[in-house]
Scaffold this motif. Structure first.
Motif, PDB file in Angstrom:
ATOM      1  N   GLU A  70       0.833  -1.201   0.000  1.00 43.36           N
ATOM      2  CA  GLU A  70       0.000   0.000   0.000  1.00 43.36           C
ATOM      3  C   GLU A  70       0.864   1.246   0.000  1.00 43.36           C
ATOM      4  O   GLU A  70       1.969   1.259   0.510  1.00 43.36           O
ATOM      5  N   GLU A  71       0.265   2.294  -0.571  1.00 42.07           N
ATOM      6  CA  GLU A  71       0.984   3.545  -0.705  1.00 42.07           C
ATOM      7  C   GLU A  71       1.459   4.074   0.648  1.00 42.07           C
ATOM      8  O   GLU A  71       0.721   4.007   1.637  1.00 42.07           O
ATOM      9  N   ASN A  72       2.673   4.598   0.638  1.00 43.74           N
ATOM     10  CA  ASN A  72       3.263   5.214   1.841  1.00 43.74           C
ATOM     11  C   ASN A  72       3.428   4.280   3.025  1.00 43.74           C
ATOM     12  O   ASN A  72       3.488   4.734   4.161  1.00 43.74           O
ATOM     13  N   LYS A  73       3.499   3.007   2.731  1.00 46.32           N
ATOM     14  CA  LYS A  73       3.773   2.046   3.803  1.00 46.32           C
ATOM     15  C   LYS A  73       5.194   1.496   3.639  1.00 46.32           C
ATOM     16  O   LYS A  73       5.776   1.549   2.556  1.00 46.32           O
ATOM     17  N   ILE A  74       5.687   0.938   4.740  1.00 44.74           N
ATOM     18  CA  ILE A  74       6.904   0.130   4.661  1.00 44.74           C
ATOM     19  C   ILE A  74       6.451  -1.324   4.770  1.00 44.74           C
ATOM     20  O   ILE A  74       5.830  -1.716   5.760  1.00 44.74           O
ATOM     21  N   VAL A  75       6.718  -2.074   3.719  1.00 49.29           N
ATOM     22  CA  VAL A  75       6.354  -3.492   3.707  1.00 49.29           C
ATOM     23  C   VAL A  75       7.645  -4.288   3.616  1.00 49.29           C
ATOM     24  O   VAL A  75       8.550  -3.932   2.851  1.00 49.29           O
ATOM     25  N   THR A  76       7.743  -5.337   4.424  1.00 48.00           N
ATOM     26  CA  THR A  76       8.969  -6.122   4.366  1.00 48.00           C
ATOM     27  C   THR A  76       8.679  -7.558   3.972  1.00 48.00           C
ATOM     28  O   THR A  76       7.599  -8.101   4.254  1.00 48.00           O
ATOM     29  N   LEU A  77       9.649  -8.124   3.277  1.00 48.83           N
ATOM     30  CA  LEU A  77       9.587  -9.530   2.873  1.00 48.83           C
ATOM     31  C   LEU A  77      10.794 -10.190   3.507  1.00 48.83           C
ATOM     32  O   LEU A  77      11.930  -9.825   3.193  1.00 48.83           O
ATOM     33  N   GLY A 105       4.314  -7.161   7.033  1.00 52.49           N
ATOM     34  CA  GLY A 105       5.384  -8.062   6.664  1.00 52.49           C
ATOM     35  C   GLY A 105       4.866  -9.361   6.063  1.00 52.49           C
ATOM     36  O   GLY A 105       3.751  -9.805   6.358  1.00 52.49           O
ATOM     37  N   TYR A 106       5.686  -9.935   5.221  1.00 56.47           N
ATOM     38  CA  TYR A 106       5.413 -11.249   4.625  1.00 56.47           C
ATOM     39  C   TYR A 106       6.602 -12.158   4.918  1.00 56.47           C
ATOM     40  O   TYR A 106       7.748 -11.712   4.867  1.00 56.47           O
ATOM     41  N   VAL A 107       6.313 -13.415   5.176  1.00 53.86           N
ATOM     42  CA  VAL A 107       7.375 -14.393   5.422  1.00 53.86           C
ATOM     43  C   VAL A 107       7.375 -15.414   4.289  1.00 53.86           C
ATOM     44  O   VAL A 107       6.349 -16.059   4.011  1.00 53.86           O
ATOM     45  N   LEU A 108       8.530 -15.520   3.640  1.00 52.31           N
ATOM     46  CA  LEU A 108       8.667 -16.395   2.475  1.00 52.31           C
ATOM     47  C   LEU A 108       9.511 -17.609   2.859  1.00 52.31           C
ATOM     48  O   LEU A 108      10.577 -17.462   3.459  1.00 52.31           O
ATOM     49  N   GLU A 109       9.010 -18.773   2.519  1.00 53.89           N
ATOM     50  CA  GLU A 109       9.790 -20.010   2.732  1.00 53.89           C
ATOM     51  C   GLU A 109       9.760 -20.829   1.464  1.00 53.89           C
ATOM     52  O   GLU A 109       8.668 -21.129   0.958  1.00 53.89           O
ATOM     53  N   ASN A 133       8.008   8.155   0.340  1.00 51.77           N
ATOM     54  CA  ASN A 133       8.156   6.952  -0.480  1.00 51.77           C
ATOM     55  C   ASN A 133       7.447   5.752   0.132  1.00 51.77           C
ATOM     56  O   ASN A 133       7.350   5.622   1.338  1.00 51.77           O
ATOM     57  N   THR A 134       6.997   4.892  -0.750  1.00 53.94           N
ATOM     58  CA  THR A 134       6.547   3.566  -0.354  1.00 53.94           C
ATOM     59  C   THR A 134       7.781   2.671  -0.411  1.00 53.94           C
ATOM     60  O   THR A 134       8.598   2.806  -1.332  1.00 53.94           O
ATOM     61  N   ILE A 135       7.913   1.768   0.566  1.00 54.92           N
ATOM     62  CA  ILE A 135       9.132   0.946   0.629  1.00 54.92           C
ATOM     63  C   ILE A 135       8.771  -0.540   0.628  1.00 54.92           C
ATOM     64  O   ILE A 135       7.902  -0.970   1.402  1.00 54.92           O
ATOM     65  N   LEU A 136       9.435  -1.285  -0.234  1.00 54.82           N
ATOM     66  CA  LEU A 136       9.385  -2.748  -0.138  1.00 54.82           C
ATOM     67  C   LEU A 136      10.794  -3.210   0.220  1.00 54.82           C
ATOM     68  O   LEU A 136      11.736  -3.053  -0.562  1.00 54.82           O
TER      69      LEU A 136
END
Ligand code: ATP
Length: 235
Positions: free
Chosen positions: A25-32, A204-208, A185-188
């Protein structure tokens, strides 16, 4: 908003990503987050069309970017700071930044962006004449982030910006990511440093091994037992 649906990538028949969905989403910090080889870099590279997708779509603000070439994706406002500080070692700091602005023709705009980068990283201004290859590892990482900012992105994707940095510099780089976010900024953010990443992330998303196994807001994931055990070194 950047929406990735059912993304699949395979390398010579081996599935590195097995159909993942992300909403940034706009203006969020999202982490993978995820372990080595989980497919984090492949995700970012597939969004930028630097690797071929076998399935899936990438949409930004309702527009389909799935099959655009990388430069056109950059022009739409998405930039990637790749893993491993890939700076041009034989060029100066300033030349690296100017090259970063490769989608911008207007000289005044380039100067303006460069000044913004220098405000964010005063050390780069001090060393603007220096060959990038002679910078310290931390300074090269700052330059790599600064160079990605030169295209004036709306969404900045960062691949392991803290990798290999001393603890104090890790703290600095996360502070800078927060500042870039505050500036609109939006951050991934792809990170192996799950704790730091989740602390600053809205989501956050967790990838395995190529699949998403968990998602939620940053604070929730920090408290999640599975995340604690697998990624935060807590039992
Ligand atoms: P790391 O943190 O170690 O960089 P990652 O989560 O970013 O890991 P990827 O680099 O996306 O993971 O790799 C996912 C899987 O795909 C790994 O098994 C990797 O070996 C494989 N892979 C990545 N790039 C290629 C390639 N160009 N050719 C073949 N296999 C690849």
């Amino acid at each position: 908003m950047l929406t990735i649906s059912n993304l699949e990538v395979s390398y010579g028949g081996i599935n590195a990503l097995r159909g993942i969905n992300l909403n940034i989403e706009e203006n969020k910090i999202v982490t993978l987050i995820g372990a080595n080889g989980a497919g984090k870099s492949s995700t970012l590279r597939a969004i930028m069309n630097l690797v071929k997708k076998t399935e899936g779509t990438v949409k930004y603000d309702g527009e389909d970017l799935t099959n655009l070439n990388t430069m056109d994706i950059v022009k739409k406002g998405i930039a990637l700071c790749p893993e491993g500080r890939r700076v041009f070692e034989n060029l100066t700091v300033e030349e690296n930044l100017i090259l970063g602005a490769y989608t911008i023709k207007d000289k005044a705009l380039i100067d303006n962006e460069m000044n913004k980068v220098y405000d964010l990283f005063p050390i780069l201004k001090e060393r603007n004449w220096q060959k990038a290859g002679t910078l310290s590892g931390g300074e090269q990482q700052m330059l790599a982030v600064g160079r990605a900012l030169m295209v004036k992105p709306k969404v900045l994707m960062l691949d392991e910006p803290s990798l290999g940095l001393a603890p104090l510099l890790v703290r600095d780089i996360f502070e800078i990511i927060k500042e870039i976010h505050r500036q609109g900024n939006t951050i991934l953010l792809v990170e192996q440093n799950a704790k730091k990443a989740l602390e600053i992330a809205d989501y956050g998303y967790v990838l395995e091994t190529g699949s998403l196994v968990l998602e939620g807001n940053g604070k929730e994931l920090l408290l999640n037992d599975k995340v604690k055990e697998a990624y935060l070194g807590e039992a």
